[in-house]
Design an enzyme around this catalytic site. Structure first.
Site, PDB file in Angstrom:
ATOM      1  N   HIS A 151      -4.350  -3.753  -3.903  1.00 58.63           N
ATOM      2  CA  HIS A 151      -5.701  -3.720  -4.481  1.00 58.63           C
ATOM      3  C   HIS A 151      -6.089  -5.033  -5.127  1.00 58.63           C
ATOM      4  O   HIS A 151      -7.255  -5.385  -5.190  1.00 58.63           O
ATOM      5  CB  HIS A 151      -5.850  -2.524  -5.408  1.00 58.63           C
ATOM      6  CG  HIS A 151      -5.992  -1.257  -4.621  1.00 58.63           C
ATOM      7  ND1 HIS A 151      -4.943  -0.419  -4.392  1.00 58.63           N
ATOM      8  CD2 HIS A 151      -7.046  -0.769  -3.930  1.00 58.63           C
ATOM      9  CE1 HIS A 151      -5.352   0.571  -3.615  1.00 58.63           C
ATOM     10  NE2 HIS A 151      -6.617   0.383  -3.323  1.00 58.63           N
ATOM     11  N   ASP A 184      -4.156   2.690   3.611  1.00 54.47           N
ATOM     12  CA  ASP A 184      -3.178   3.722   3.294  1.00 54.47           C
ATOM     13  C   ASP A 184      -2.613   4.358   4.559  1.00 54.47           C
ATOM     14  O   ASP A 184      -1.432   4.704   4.600  1.00 54.47           O
ATOM     15  CB  ASP A 184      -3.808   4.795   2.394  1.00 54.47           C
ATOM     16  CG  ASP A 184      -3.765   4.380   0.937  1.00 54.47           C
ATOM     17  OD1 ASP A 184      -2.719   3.855   0.513  1.00 54.47           O
ATOM     18  OD2 ASP A 184      -4.783   4.541   0.227  1.00 54.47           O
ATOM     19  N   GLU A 198      -6.458   8.974   5.530  1.00 56.06           N
ATOM     20  CA  GLU A 198      -5.543   7.924   5.080  1.00 56.06           C
ATOM     21  C   GLU A 198      -4.084   8.314   5.203  1.00 56.06           C
ATOM     22  O   GLU A 198      -3.210   7.549   4.821  1.00 56.06           O
ATOM     23  CB  GLU A 198      -5.783   7.601   3.601  1.00 56.06           C
ATOM     24  CG  GLU A 198      -7.212   7.476   3.197  1.00 56.06           C
ATOM     25  CD  GLU A 198      -7.346   6.937   1.781  1.00 56.06           C
ATOM     26  OE1 GLU A 198      -7.212   5.731   1.617  1.00 56.06           O
ATOM     27  OE2 GLU A 198      -7.586   7.733   0.864  1.00 56.06           O
ATOM     28  N   CYS A 224     -13.157   2.105   6.970  1.00 59.90           N
ATOM     29  CA  CYS A 224     -13.456   1.368   5.736  1.00 59.90           C
ATOM     30  C   CYS A 224     -12.248   0.647   5.173  1.00 59.90           C
ATOM     31  O   CYS A 224     -12.326  -0.015   4.154  1.00 59.90           O
ATOM     32  CB  CYS A 224     -14.045   2.297   4.674  1.00 59.90           C
ATOM     33  SG  CYS A 224     -12.861   3.490   4.045  1.00 59.90           S
TER      34      CYS A 224
END
Ligand code: PEP
Ligand code: MG
Length: 579
Positions: free
Chosen positions: A191, A457, A433, A504
Site C-alpha cells: 500500500h 490481493d 480478490e 481495479c
C-alpha cells in the site's frame, strides 16, 4: 557511486539529497552549524559516547547473571569500538573541518566505516558492519533523544530513504519537498507503493540494504521507471539523468494533451477509464488526467489519517466532495479495508500472527457493526448526490456477501424510519480478490451488480506470496498463469451473468497489461490517476482484434517469464517512449 536495483513502483526521476528515516525514525540531514558552535557539537559527541559506554557497560554486566558469553562478547566488541579514541577523533575532525552537526558527523563516519568493512573480503570483518550500524543507532539515540525532527516540517527538497514506510507515513509527506522515495522493504503492490504512485512521487522499493549504504545528505538518484537507485552519482550520470528526466517530462506533457480525447480503440470500442483514489482531493486529479469517474475509493484512509474513528458526517463530507467532482459519473466507494498492512493509528488490534490471513477488510467490518453501519449510512446518504456505488472488499464466500447485504438493508430501513432519503437502487458490487471468490464467481454474480477484480490481493492469495515482503518479491507477479486463468474465469462468469466486470488492481495501472485485459473482455479499468493518459494512449493505438489475439496467445502460455516478456514487448511496440 553505487547502483542498487529494486522494484520500480512509481514512475518518474528524482535527484536530490537524501533524508534517512531508519526503522527508528531517525533522519539525519546534512546540517551546517556556525563555526563558533563546533566546540558545543564536539562536547555533544563526547557526552553521547560517555552515555553509550555507560549504557553498554550496564548491559554487559547484566549478562553475567543471565545469558551466556556470546551476547557478552558482542557488547565487549561494541565497547571496544566506543572506547577507540581514533573513532571519536574522526568524528570530531569532521565537525571541525566541515562545521556539521554531531548527528551528521556520527552517522556519516560510522556508515563510511561500515561500508569499508562490508567491502573487505573476510567474512568476520564483513559481519562487523552490522555492529557498526548498531553503534551508530546507539549514539544517535543519545544525540537525538527527544529532538527527532518531524518529517512534516521540511523546508528543503529531499528524497526519502527508509527501511520501510507505512502507507500513512507516505500519505503524510509534503509533496512540495518530498521528491522521491526509496525503501529497503516493500513490493510493487504494497500500500505504501500504491500511495506513492497516486501522489506522483517517484519511488523504488525492495532495495534490501539501501539504508546501510546511504548517508544523510548524500545525493541520490531515484529512477522510478527502471527501479534503480544511484547513490553519490558522478557528474556524467547526473547529467544523463537530468536529460532523461527532461525527456520523461516531455512524454508526460505529450500524453496530457490527449486527456480530453475518448478512450476508444482504433476499431471504435469505448473503454471506461476510472481512477483509484485514497483521498477525496484526488478526485480532481482523476478529472484533470482525463478519467471518467472513480472506480475504487479506498476509504480506509479516512481512518488511517485521523486520530479518532471518523464520524458519519466526516464520511459523508469526504464522499460528497468526491461526488461533486464527478456528479453524473460513477463513484465506487469501497467499504473499509482495514487490517493487514493498514492498521489504524491507535493499533488497537492485537498483533496477529498472519495479518493478511486474519481479521481484515469485510471480515473486520462484519465484526464491528457499529463502525460498518456508520460508513454505510454515509454512503447511502451520499448516493443522492450522484452515481454512487458501494463495493465490498475481500469477499470469500456467498455467506459473507449475504451478511454484508443484510447489514446494508438494515441501514436502509433505519434511514427509511428516519425519513432520510437515499438511492434505493444503489448499485452493489464486490471485489474479487481471493481464489475462493474467483472460483465461485458464477454464484456470487447472482447477487451483485458488478465485480471489480483486485489483482493485487488475488495475486497475493493465489501465489501465497506476501505482496509487501521484499524477500519474496521476485515470486510476486500478476502475469503468473494461475492468476490469469482465475481472472479469465471471473470475466467469463460475469459476462454469462450479464453483470459488469472491471479491474481495479495495479495490473490496470501497468501499460503492459492493457492489451491483454481488453483481449480478455474487460471494458472498464480503474487505475492510479497519473497513469490514465498513458493507458488512454495505448487504448487509442490498438484494435480489439489485436488485443484478442494477444490474449489468446498469452492464455496458452505456461510460464510467467514468457508471459511477462511477451506482454512487455507488445506494449513497447505501441508506446516505446514509456519503456
Ligand atoms: C487489490 O487488492 O487489487 C485492490 C485493488 O485492493 P487493495 O490494493 O486496496 O488491497
Ligand atoms: Mg485488495
Amino acid at each position: 557511486m553505487e547502483i542498487k536495483k529494486g522494484i520500480a513502483v512509481s514512475p518518474g526521476i528524482s535527484i536530490g539529497k537524501s533524508l534517512i528515516i531508519d526503522s527508528e525514525d531517525y533522519r539525519i540531514p546534512r546540517r551546517s552549524i556556525r563555526p563558533s558552535h563546533r566546540m558545543a557539537e564536539i562536547q555533544r559527541v563526547r557526552n553521547a559516547f560517555t552515555e553509550a559506554i555507560s549504557e553498554l557497560t550496564q548491559l554487559e554486566e547484566a549478562q553475567d547473571q543471565t545469558e551466556g558469553s556470546r551476547i557478552k562478547d558482542i557488547f565487549a566488541v561494541h565497547l571496544r569500538f566506543l572506547r577507540d579514541r581514533s573513532l571519536r577523533r574522526k568524528i570530531t575532525d569532521l565537525i571541525h573541518a566541515e562545521s556539521v552537526t554531531a548527528e551528521y558527523a556520527v552517522s556519516t563516519t560510522l556508515r563510511q566505516i561500515a561500508t569499508h568493512f562490508r567491502n573487505v573480503k573476510d567474512a568476520y570483518i564483513t559481519e562487523r558492519a552490522a555492529d557498526i550500524y548498531d553503534i551508530e543507532r546507539r549514539l544517535l539515540r543519545q544525540l537525538l533523544g527527544r529532538r527527532r525532527e518531524d518529517v512534516e516540517h521540511l523546508s528543503e527538497e529531499v528524497v526519502i530513504v527508509a527501511r520501510e514506510l507505512s502507507p500513512t507515513q507516505t500519505a503524510g509527506f509534503n509533496r512540495e519537498y518530498v521528491k522521491g522515495l526509496a525503501t529497503d522493504a516493500g513490493g510493487r503492490t504494497s500500500h505504501t507503493a500504491i500511495v506513492a504512485r497516486s501522489l506522483g512521487i517517484p519511488a523504488v522499493v525492495a532495495l534490501e540494504d539501501l539504508t546501510e549504504i546511504v548517508g544523510g545528505g548524500d545525493v541520490v538518484i531515484i529512477d522510478g521507471n527502471r527501479g534503480i537507485v544511484i547513490v553519490n552519482p558522478d557528474e556524467e550520470t547526473v547529467r544523463q539523468y537530468e536529460e532523461y528526466s527532461r525527456e520523461f517530462a516531455e512524454l508526460e506533457h505529450k500524453l496530457d494533451a490527449i486527456k480530453g480525447e475518448p478512450a476508444v480503440t482504433r476499431d471504435g470500442v469505448i473503454i471506461t477509464l476510472l481512477g483509484n483514489i485514497e483521498f477525496p482531493e484526488e478526485a480532481g486529479v482523476v478529472l484533470e488526467k482525463g478519467g471518467d469517474g472513480i472506480g475504487l475509493y479506498r476509504t480506509e484512509f479516512l481512518y488511517l489519517n485521523s486520530p479518532s474513528e471518523p464520524t458519519e458526517e466526516e464520511h459523508y463530507e469526504a464522499y460528497a466532495e468526491t461526488v461533486r467532482v464527478f456528479k453524473h459519473r460513477p463513484v465506487v466507494i469501497r467499504t473499509v479495508d482495514l487490517g493487514a498492512d493498514k492498521y489504524t493509528q491507535s493499533k488497537r488490534f492485537a498483533p496477529e500472527p498472519n495479518p493478511f490471513l486474519g481479521l481484515r477488510s469485510i471480515r473486520f467490518c462484519l465484526q464491528n457493526l457499529t463502525m460498518f453501519k456508520t460508513q454505510l449510512r454515509a454512503i447511502l446518504r451520499a448516493s443522492l448526490l450522484g452515481e454512487v456505488q458501494v463495493m465490498f472488499p475481500l469477499i470469500t464466500n456467498l455467506q459473507e456477501l449475504m451478511q454484508a447485504k443484510f447489514i446494508l438493508r438494515d441501514v436502509m430501513e433505519d434511514l427509511d424510519e428516519e425519513s432520510i432519503e437515499y438511492n434505493k437502487n444503489i448499485r452493489i458490487g464486490i471485489m474479487i480478490e481471493t481464489p475462493a471468490a474467483a472460483l465461485t464467481a458464477s454464484t456470487l454474480a447472482r447477487d451483485v451488480h458488478f465485480f471489480s477484480i483486485g489483482t493485487n490481493d488475488l495475486t497475493q492469495y493465489t501465489l501465497a506470496v506476501d505482496r509487501g515482503n521484499e524477500l519474496v518479491s521476485t515470486l510476486y507477479s500478476s502475469a503468473d498463469p494461475a492468476v490469469l486463468r482465475l481472472m479469465r474465469m471471473v470475466i467469463q462468469d460475469a459476462h454469462k451473468a450479464q453483470i459488469d466486470v472491471a479491474v481495479c488492481g495495479e495490473m490496470a495501472s501497468e501499460p503492459e497489461y492493457i492489451m491483454f485485459l481488453l483481449g480478455m473482455g474487460i471494458r472498464t479499468l480503474s487505475l492510479t490517476p497519473p497513469m490514465i493518459p498513458e493507458t488512454k494512449q495505448i487504448i487509442r493505438s490498438v484494435t480489439i482484434e489485436e488485443c484478442n489475439n494477444l490474449a489468446r496467445k498469452i492464455l496458452a502460455m505456461n510460464s510467467e517469464r514468457q508471459i511477462s516478456s511477451f506482454l512487455r514487448n507488445a506494449a513497447r511496440k505501441i508506446l516505446p517512449e514509456a519503456f
